[in-house]
Motif scaffolding. Sequence first.
Motif, mmCIF file in Angstrom:
data_model
loop_
_atom_site.group_PDB
_atom_site.id
_atom_site.type_symbol
_atom_site.label_atom_id
_atom_site.label_comp_id
_atom_site.label_asym_id
_atom_site.label_seq_id
_atom_site.Cartn_x
_atom_site.Cartn_y
_atom_site.Cartn_z
ATOM 1 N N LEU A 37 -43.080 -68.140 -13.665
ATOM 2 C CA LEU A 37 -43.159 -67.009 -14.586
ATOM 3 C C LEU A 37 -43.084 -65.692 -13.815
ATOM 4 C CD1 LEU A 37 -46.021 -67.928 -17.101
ATOM 5 C CD2 LEU A 37 -43.572 -67.798 -17.597
ATOM 6 N N LYS A 38 -42.374 -64.727 -14.369
ATOM 7 C CA LYS A 38 -42.309 -63.401 -13.754
ATOM 8 C C LYS A 38 -43.507 -62.560 -14.191
ATOM 9 C CE LYS A 38 -37.245 -63.454 -13.790
ATOM 10 N NZ LYS A 38 -36.017 -62.801 -14.282
ATOM 11 N N ALA A 39 -43.829 -61.563 -13.374
ATOM 12 C CA ALA A 39 -44.945 -60.668 -13.690
ATOM 13 C C ALA A 39 -44.741 -59.988 -15.034
ATOM 14 C CB ALA A 39 -45.104 -59.627 -12.578
ATOM 15 N N THR A 40 -43.503 -59.579 -15.322
ATOM 16 C CA THR A 40 -43.224 -58.899 -16.600
ATOM 17 C C THR A 40 -43.430 -59.841 -17.782
ATOM 18 O OG1 THR A 40 -40.876 -59.441 -16.303
ATOM 19 C CG2 THR A 40 -41.600 -57.241 -15.618
ATOM 20 N N GLN A 41 -43.081 -61.111 -17.608
ATOM 21 C CA GLN A 41 -43.300 -62.085 -18.683
ATOM 22 C C GLN A 41 -44.787 -62.301 -18.920
ATOM 23 O OE1 GLN A 41 -40.903 -65.193 -16.789
ATOM 24 N NE2 GLN A 41 -39.557 -65.226 -18.580
ATOM 25 N N PHE A 42 -45.562 -62.344 -17.834
ATOM 26 C CA PHE A 42 -47.000 -62.547 -17.959
ATOM 27 C C PHE A 42 -47.644 -61.379 -18.705
ATOM 28 C CE2 PHE A 42 -51.363 -63.130 -16.136
ATOM 29 C CZ PHE A 42 -51.560 -64.420 -16.608
ATOM 30 N N ASP A 43 -47.211 -60.168 -18.400
ATOM 31 C CA ASP A 43 -47.718 -58.996 -19.122
ATOM 32 C C ASP A 43 -47.313 -59.042 -20.592
ATOM 33 O OD1 ASP A 43 -49.188 -57.662 -17.166
ATOM 34 O OD2 ASP A 43 -47.430 -56.634 -16.365
ATOM 35 N N ALA A 44 -46.106 -59.522 -20.869
ATOM 36 C CA ALA A 44 -45.648 -59.636 -22.254
ATOM 37 C C ALA A 44 -46.503 -60.640 -23.023
ATOM 38 C CB ALA A 44 -44.177 -60.035 -22.298
ATOM 39 N N LEU A 45 -46.843 -61.754 -22.386
ATOM 40 C CA LEU A 45 -47.687 -62.758 -23.024
ATOM 41 C C LEU A 45 -49.070 -62.196 -23.333
ATOM 42 C CD1 LEU A 45 -46.748 -65.805 -20.775
ATOM 43 C CD2 LEU A 45 -46.126 -65.515 -23.184
ATOM 44 N N ASN B 49 -41.234 -61.109 -8.236
ATOM 45 C CA ASN B 49 -42.546 -60.576 -8.562
ATOM 46 C C ASN B 49 -43.366 -61.666 -9.236
ATOM 47 O OD1 ASN B 49 -42.260 -57.821 -7.671
ATOM 48 N ND2 ASN B 49 -40.845 -57.533 -9.368
ATOM 49 N N PHE B 50 -44.303 -62.245 -8.475
ATOM 50 C CA PHE B 50 -45.151 -63.296 -9.019
ATOM 51 C C PHE B 50 -46.155 -62.709 -10.011
ATOM 52 C CE2 PHE B 50 -43.975 -65.177 -4.838
ATOM 53 C CZ PHE B 50 -43.369 -66.334 -5.306
ATOM 54 N N ILE B 51 -46.797 -63.580 -10.791
ATOM 55 C CA ILE B 51 -47.670 -63.093 -11.859
ATOM 56 C C ILE B 51 -48.906 -62.370 -11.335
ATOM 57 C CG2 ILE B 51 -46.916 -64.837 -13.517
ATOM 58 C CD1 ILE B 51 -49.568 -66.301 -12.975
ATOM 59 N N ASN B 52 -49.294 -62.611 -10.076
ATOM 60 C CA ASN B 52 -50.453 -61.889 -9.553
ATOM 61 C C ASN B 52 -50.164 -60.413 -9.319
ATOM 62 O OD1 ASN B 52 -48.807 -62.603 -7.214
ATOM 63 N ND2 ASN B 52 -50.515 -61.835 -5.984
ATOM 64 N N GLU B 53 -48.896 -60.003 -9.466
ATOM 65 C CA GLU B 53 -48.532 -58.592 -9.371
ATOM 66 C C GLU B 53 -48.500 -57.925 -10.742
ATOM 67 O OE1 GLU B 53 -45.299 -57.887 -6.275
ATOM 68 O OE2 GLU B 53 -45.110 -60.051 -6.576
ATOM 69 N N SER B 54 -48.877 -58.641 -11.770
ATOM 70 C CA SER B 54 -48.858 -58.093 -13.128
ATOM 71 C C SER B 54 -50.121 -57.300 -13.420
ATOM 72 C CB SER B 54 -48.730 -59.235 -14.140
ATOM 73 O OG SER B 54 -49.894 -60.043 -14.111
ATOM 74 N N VAL B 55 -50.039 -56.464 -14.426
ATOM 75 C CA VAL B 55 -51.218 -55.708 -14.887
ATOM 76 C C VAL B 55 -52.250 -56.673 -15.462
ATOM 77 C CG1 VAL B 55 -52.024 -53.977 -16.534
ATOM 78 C CG2 VAL B 55 -49.846 -53.638 -15.343
ATOM 79 N N VAL C 140 -40.410 -70.782 3.124
ATOM 80 C CA VAL C 140 -41.029 -70.516 1.833
ATOM 81 C C VAL C 140 -41.053 -69.002 1.653
ATOM 82 C CG1 VAL C 140 -42.419 -72.610 1.688
ATOM 83 C CG2 VAL C 140 -43.319 -70.630 2.916
ATOM 84 N N ASN C 141 -41.279 -68.562 0.446
ATOM 85 C CA ASN C 141 -41.253 -67.137 0.153
ATOM 86 C C ASN C 141 -42.316 -66.379 0.954
ATOM 87 O OD1 ASN C 141 -42.322 -64.769 -1.757
ATOM 88 N ND2 ASN C 141 -40.147 -65.108 -2.138
ATOM 89 N N GLU C 142 -41.914 -65.260 1.552
ATOM 90 C CA GLU C 142 -42.843 -64.487 2.392
ATOM 91 C C GLU C 142 -44.036 -63.973 1.597
ATOM 92 O OE1 GLU C 142 -41.071 -61.462 4.739
ATOM 93 O OE2 GLU C 142 -39.623 -62.799 5.697
ATOM 94 N N LYS C 143 -43.785 -63.572 0.370
ATOM 95 C CA LYS C 143 -44.901 -63.124 -0.472
ATOM 96 C C LYS C 143 -45.889 -64.262 -0.689
ATOM 97 C CE LYS C 143 -43.095 -59.367 -3.346
ATOM 98 N NZ LYS C 143 -42.826 -58.953 -4.740
ATOM 99 N N ALA C 144 -45.346 -65.467 -0.900
ATOM 100 C CA ALA C 144 -46.213 -66.629 -1.130
ATOM 101 C C ALA C 144 -47.112 -66.876 0.075
ATOM 102 C CB ALA C 144 -45.374 -67.859 -1.441
ATOM 103 N N LEU C 145 -46.586 -66.656 1.284
ATOM 104 C CA LEU C 145 -47.386 -66.846 2.495
ATOM 105 C C LEU C 145 -48.591 -65.901 2.520
ATOM 106 C CD1 LEU C 145 -44.530 -67.174 5.140
ATOM 107 C CD2 LEU C 145 -46.258 -68.926 4.656
ATOM 108 N N LEU C 146 -48.350 -64.644 2.194
ATOM 109 C CA LEU C 146 -49.436 -63.655 2.192
ATOM 110 C C LEU C 146 -50.426 -63.932 1.071
ATOM 111 C CD1 LEU C 146 -47.323 -60.421 2.849
ATOM 112 C CD2 LEU C 146 -48.796 -61.623 4.475
ATOM 113 N N ILE C 147 -49.888 -64.260 -0.114
ATOM 114 C CA ILE C 147 -50.733 -64.522 -1.264
ATOM 115 C C ILE C 147 -51.634 -65.727 -1.005
ATOM 116 C CG2 ILE C 147 -50.728 -65.210 -3.706
ATOM 117 C CD1 ILE C 147 -47.983 -63.749 -3.902
#
Length: 434
Positions: free
Chosen positions: A106-114, A153-159, A395-402
């Motif tokens: 899921l994208k961050a924007t989709q998570f915010d929409a939900l 943009n993973f969902i942890n970057e969502s509002v 693997v995705n660099e963001k995923a490594l940090l997250i």
Amino acid sequence: MKQNEALDILKMGQNVFLTGSPGSGKTFLLNQYIEYLKQHQKNVAVTASTGIAATHMNGTTIHSWSGLGIKETITDPEIRRLMTRKYLLKRIRAAKVLIIDEVSMLKATQFDALDKICQYFKTSFLPFGGMQVVLSGDFFQLPPIQREGGEINFINESVAWNNMDINVCYLDEQHRQKDKNLSLLLDHIRDNNIEVSKEILASQKNNGNKSDDIVTKLYTHNVDVDNINNLELGKINEAEVAYEMTSIGQAEIVAALKKSCLSPERLVLKKGAQVMFIKNNFDLGYVNGTQGRVIDFDAMQMPIIQTLGGKIIKAGRASWTIDNDAGNVVAEINQLPLRLAWAITVHKSQGMNLDSAEIDLSRCFIEGMGYVALSRLSTLAGLRLIGINDLAFYVNEKALLIDKEFKQLSQNAVESLQAMTGEKIKKLQERFIS
């Protein structure tokens, strides 16, 4: 974190992100919690980001459940139009707990929409309208589909994520991988230790699984696996036995069930066919991904399967259903829980436990694809590796940090739980379920 600790946190009604490596028991724990909620008449919406993942838990896609559909964002007028659909209004308002599996896609924007949809329908500004939200997934697996060159943009970057006071439960036990070398390999990939990962896999290339044991081919691209399976089936000089899928219920929901079910509408088998179970049935001794061969048919023409481990299973028909808010079945399909298994895509293998696989990673085109393919296996002895490229180790660099952050947050959650008395935990759980 141990499964029983995560279950305690879930039962207290807290928002939870359940994560961990493949085989750590995320889906098992979700099913435990779903059963607990149903026993206590707590209305739970069971959803996932993909149809395949949803069928593993007899759920539906989050896109369908919420009315979001294929949109990535949603406006206020669009939500108001959704609210005119009585069935959406009824099911969202009735839900007390929302479960979303495979949230990495899921994208961050989709998570915010939900979140926005739920707030509107629940007439509450609380995150997701005040529901308990239980998320499950692994950000090292396949990420959201992006336009070429677009940033993930993973969902942890969502509002919404940052507003919902979420507890991260990072499961650290291993229930799928049966050998330490495979677990070590996956851990090295998760930790970005590329050179060590290469050394481990190099020792396996063209070495593993040289016997005639059943091997399912995993393809990175969306090749026509049906053609491959039908070609192999045609080589067997035995009589065909066909099984037709049956269905009842609302046409649109039935169509969605059929699309997400890995068993075909018309399944053709022969004695000697290589097959794979695509549903869990612990009583009969198979899980989603158990491989075997058809060795005979019984008097009712039901196939008798010998698994790779030598177990003999008489396969019977199974059902996939979708229930409404009252717990009544609104759609059901019925078919043998089998598919031909000479070939399958990496994408469709997510959630499976494979005894053996022939994997070609020479054409990996996205980070995480190699990790997903390798993590389907229970042992490296079951791997026949015929090709690999460097991208397979990334693997995705963001995923490594997250991931580092998630581990720390999970440890914080464990410490907070341990600081509570058993009596306090029990009282919080009773308050939530009442």
